[in-house]
Design a protein around this motif. Structure first.
Motif, mmCIF file in Angstrom:
data_model
loop_
_atom_site.group_PDB
_atom_site.id
_atom_site.type_symbol
_atom_site.label_atom_id
_atom_site.label_comp_id
_atom_site.label_asym_id
_atom_site.label_seq_id
_atom_site.Cartn_x
_atom_site.Cartn_y
_atom_site.Cartn_z
ATOM 1 N N PHE A 118 -0.509 0.458 -6.234
ATOM 2 C CA PHE A 118 -1.405 0.830 -5.147
ATOM 3 C C PHE A 118 -0.703 0.725 -3.799
ATOM 4 O O PHE A 118 -0.209 -0.336 -3.429
ATOM 5 C CB PHE A 118 -2.657 -0.049 -5.178
ATOM 6 N N VAL A 119 -0.682 1.859 -3.097
ATOM 7 C CA VAL A 119 -0.007 1.928 -1.797
ATOM 8 C C VAL A 119 -1.047 2.228 -0.721
ATOM 9 O O VAL A 119 -1.769 3.222 -0.812
ATOM 10 C CB VAL A 119 1.076 3.025 -1.791
ATOM 11 N N PHE A 120 -1.103 1.363 0.268
ATOM 12 C CA PHE A 120 -2.044 1.534 1.377
ATOM 13 C C PHE A 120 -1.327 2.211 2.530
ATOM 14 O O PHE A 120 -0.336 1.680 3.043
ATOM 15 C CB PHE A 120 -2.557 0.154 1.811
ATOM 16 N N LEU A 121 -1.792 3.393 2.899
ATOM 17 C CA LEU A 121 -1.197 4.103 4.031
ATOM 18 C C LEU A 121 -2.083 3.864 5.248
ATOM 19 O O LEU A 121 -3.255 4.262 5.262
ATOM 20 C CB LEU A 121 -1.062 5.602 3.745
ATOM 21 N N ALA A 122 -1.526 3.203 6.242
ATOM 22 C CA ALA A 122 -2.317 2.802 7.407
ATOM 23 C C ALA A 122 -1.885 3.575 8.646
ATOM 24 O O ALA A 122 -0.710 3.879 8.811
ATOM 25 C CB ALA A 122 -2.139 1.299 7.645
ATOM 26 N N PRO A 123 -2.840 3.878 9.523
ATOM 27 C CA PRO A 123 -2.453 4.428 10.824
ATOM 28 C C PRO A 123 -1.803 3.299 11.642
ATOM 29 O O PRO A 123 -2.048 2.130 11.353
ATOM 30 C CB PRO A 123 -3.789 4.840 11.439
ATOM 31 N N PRO A 124 -0.977 3.653 12.625
ATOM 32 C CA PRO A 124 -0.306 2.613 13.415
ATOM 33 C C PRO A 124 -1.315 1.656 14.050
ATOM 34 O O PRO A 124 -1.069 0.462 14.173
ATOM 35 C CB PRO A 124 0.456 3.392 14.484
ATOM 36 N N SER A 125 -2.459 2.202 14.458
ATOM 37 C CA SER A 125 -3.508 1.384 15.083
ATOM 38 C C SER A 125 -4.795 2.199 15.092
ATOM 39 O O SER A 125 -4.769 3.419 14.879
ATOM 40 C CB SER A 125 -3.138 1.037 16.528
ATOM 41 N N LEU A 126 -5.917 1.533 15.360
ATOM 42 C CA LEU A 126 -7.183 2.265 15.434
ATOM 43 C C LEU A 126 -7.200 3.185 16.657
ATOM 44 O O LEU A 126 -7.811 4.260 16.624
ATOM 45 C CB LEU A 126 -8.364 1.292 15.457
ATOM 46 N N GLU A 127 -6.506 2.799 17.714
ATOM 47 C CA GLU A 127 -6.417 3.644 18.919
ATOM 48 C C GLU A 127 -5.712 4.967 18.572
ATOM 49 O O GLU A 127 -6.133 6.044 18.966
ATOM 50 C CB GLU A 127 -5.637 2.939 20.035
ATOM 51 N N GLU A 128 -4.600 4.834 17.819
ATOM 52 C CA GLU A 128 -3.845 6.020 17.426
ATOM 53 C C GLU A 128 -4.696 6.893 16.496
ATOM 54 O O GLU A 128 -4.678 8.121 16.589
ATOM 55 C CB GLU A 128 -2.534 5.598 16.750
ATOM 56 N N LEU A 129 -5.462 6.242 15.619
ATOM 57 C CA LEU A 129 -6.335 6.994 14.709
ATOM 58 C C LEU A 129 -7.362 7.794 15.525
ATOM 59 O O LEU A 129 -7.610 8.975 15.248
ATOM 60 C CB LEU A 129 -7.039 6.033 13.745
ATOM 61 N N ALA A 130 -7.925 7.170 16.550
ATOM 62 C CA ALA A 130 -8.900 7.850 17.408
ATOM 63 C C ALA A 130 -8.249 9.060 18.076
ATOM 64 O O ALA A 130 -8.845 10.146 18.146
ATOM 65 C CB ALA A 130 -9.413 6.875 18.476
ATOM 66 N N ARG A 131 -7.020 8.884 18.530
ATOM 67 C CA ARG A 131 -6.295 9.981 19.181
ATOM 68 C C ARG A 131 -6.078 11.132 18.185
ATOM 69 O O ARG A 131 -6.257 12.298 18.525
ATOM 70 C CB ARG A 131 -4.943 9.449 19.670
ATOM 71 N N ARG A 132 -5.718 10.782 16.933
ATOM 72 C CA ARG A 132 -5.500 11.824 15.920
ATOM 73 C C ARG A 132 -6.786 12.575 15.608
ATOM 74 O O ARG A 132 -6.780 13.790 15.422
ATOM 75 C CB ARG A 132 -4.946 11.213 14.625
ATOM 76 N N LEU A 133 -7.892 11.839 15.540
ATOM 77 C CA LEU A 133 -9.171 12.499 15.256
ATOM 78 C C LEU A 133 -9.531 13.437 16.416
ATOM 79 O O LEU A 133 -10.048 14.534 16.202
ATOM 80 C CB LEU A 133 -10.268 11.462 15.009
ATOM 81 N N ASP A 134 -9.237 13.010 17.657
ATOM 82 C CA ASP A 134 -9.461 13.881 18.817
ATOM 83 C C ASP A 134 -8.665 15.168 18.688
ATOM 84 O O ASP A 134 -9.171 16.255 18.943
ATOM 85 C CB ASP A 134 -9.019 13.168 20.110
ATOM 86 N N GLN A 135 -7.406 15.028 18.285
ATOM 87 C CA GLN A 135 -6.516 16.187 18.182
ATOM 88 C C GLN A 135 -7.003 17.201 17.168
ATOM 89 O O GLN A 135 -6.806 18.401 17.336
ATOM 90 C CB GLN A 135 -5.092 15.742 17.828
ATOM 91 N N ARG A 136 -7.594 16.688 16.089
ATOM 92 C CA ARG A 136 -8.129 17.613 15.081
ATOM 93 C C ARG A 136 -9.158 18.544 15.698
ATOM 94 O O ARG A 136 -9.412 19.639 15.222
ATOM 95 C CB ARG A 136 -8.812 16.839 13.933
ATOM 96 N N ASP A 162 -0.665 -3.223 -3.448
ATOM 97 C CA ASP A 162 0.672 -3.751 -3.716
ATOM 98 C C ASP A 162 1.604 -3.566 -2.518
ATOM 99 O O ASP A 162 2.439 -4.418 -2.222
ATOM 100 C CB ASP A 162 1.289 -3.039 -4.932
ATOM 101 N N TYR A 163 1.461 -2.408 -1.871
ATOM 102 C CA TYR A 163 2.357 -2.067 -0.766
ATOM 103 C C TYR A 163 1.561 -1.534 0.399
ATOM 104 O O TYR A 163 0.488 -0.955 0.212
ATOM 105 C CB TYR A 163 3.346 -0.966 -1.193
ATOM 106 N N GLU A 164 2.125 -1.696 1.592
ATOM 107 C CA GLU A 164 1.533 -1.074 2.779
ATOM 108 C C GLU A 164 2.606 -0.281 3.525
ATOM 109 O O GLU A 164 3.722 -0.766 3.723
ATOM 110 C CB GLU A 164 0.961 -2.124 3.730
ATOM 111 N N ILE A 165 2.236 0.930 3.905
ATOM 112 C CA ILE A 165 3.116 1.741 4.750
ATOM 113 C C ILE A 165 2.350 2.061 6.013
ATOM 114 O O ILE A 165 1.247 2.620 5.955
ATOM 115 C CB ILE A 165 3.513 3.059 4.043
ATOM 116 N N ILE A 166 2.915 1.674 7.140
ATOM 117 C CA ILE A 166 2.287 2.017 8.413
ATOM 118 C C ILE A 166 2.872 3.343 8.872
ATOM 119 O O ILE A 166 4.073 3.450 9.106
ATOM 120 C CB ILE A 166 2.499 0.889 9.444
ATOM 121 N N ASN A 167 2.015 4.338 8.945
ATOM 122 C CA ASN A 167 2.476 5.701 9.190
ATOM 123 C C ASN A 167 2.611 5.981 10.685
ATOM 124 O O ASN A 167 1.834 6.729 11.261
ATOM 125 C CB ASN A 167 1.515 6.692 8.534
#
Lengths: 189, 189
Positions: A118-136, A162-167
């Motif tokens: 199991f690999v967890f892909l995380a956004p760098p931060s919730l702020e960055e996630l908000a910015r990405r959602l805006d861009q969409r 098992d693993y985390e990748i911060i994207n």
């Protein structure tokens, strides 16, 4: 012969799962995308057994009853599921198989096939996630808030993985996922 | 701050540990070679604290008595050891550190620092190992037999390791070791 593995990549919506996986599949041989079964009608150009396994609702629920799904869910009045037989067949053949799925789906996989990685892909931060959602652009303010709240909750799930990748950089994220797959294939059981 | 890891690369003599590690160190930042302490005299060009920590026998055994070595051994009338303090300091700083060592040494590391990650580097086969020893040219027939017998015994140790890399192609072996290091850094504890 060596067996393959099932890799489950999950994480909050907007973390970039689709982009990372598309790049990975191009770069890495011996890796198959898991094919979902669905009750929705096929769209133009979609091939049965390649894009999806297209099933009637009857056939879908026969598989549900026979416990032949690793996970399944209802999305917008259609059913989607990951057929166990296809995954197990690939693993038996020594192929690694990768499944991109939301957090709830990953939980189901963990119950039905705990040997998965199991690999967890995380956004760098919730702020960055908000910015990405805006861009969409396609998100209205309410949907965005809902997604951010979901993401906040979903981030708590990381410790079950098992693993985390911060994207934060796509190249690095692809390299990390590829490395995880290579390393898991070097593991001594 | 994130901590580093100690990676221990071991395997039968002739498996290619030195070659793989030299290539890896060039390709991968944030990775330090472990520096050994030794009682042998420094050779021309060798720098204390870079090539080795050069110690008197007295100082060496003071460290042995104080349990300041992760492992140590006598080789050709000189003593060699891996100082704990240097390794722990690097790990604290968030650096990954890599230690190339024979099977006996790796066993000692496993006792004194079980958190290390153990990678077994194997030759493709004992036949290939024999061929490599022939190519070195410096081996006489008796030495070669001894080495092959040792290798046969040492191959049994692989199951005590976390990962195995079969060194049939050097590029692939370097990629695998690099992948193991990257993947371990993505692991969720």
């Amino acid at each position: 012969m060596r067996q393959g593995h099932l890799f489950v990549v999950s994480g909050p919506s907007g973390a970039g799962k689709g982009t990372v996986l598309k790049r990975l599949i191009n770069e890495y041989d011996n890796l198959e995308y898991s094919i979902s079964a669905t009750t929705r009608h096929s769209r133009k150009g979609e091939v049965d057994g390649k894009d999806y396994f297209f099933l009637t609702e009857n056939d879908f629920f026969k598989l549900v009853d026979d416990d032949r799904f690793i996970e399944w869910a209802k999305v917008h009045n259609n059913y989607y599921g990951t057929p166990k037989d296809y995954v197990l067949e690939m693993i038996e053949k020594g192929k690694d198989i990768i499944l991109e799925i939301d957090i709830q789906g990953a939980k189901q996989v963990c119950e039905s096939y705990p040997e998965a990685i199991f690999v967890f892909l995380a956004p760098p931060s919730l702020e960055e996630l908000a910015r990405r959602l805006d861009q969409r652009g396609s998100e209205n303010r309410h949907t965005k808030e809902v997604r951010l709240n979901n993401a906040r909750e979903e981030m708590k799930e990381r410790e079950n993985y098992d693993y985390e990748i911060i994207n934060d950089k796509i190249d690095q994220a692809v390299l990390k996922l590829k490395s995880i797959i290579i390393a898991e294939n070097c593991k001594i059981k």
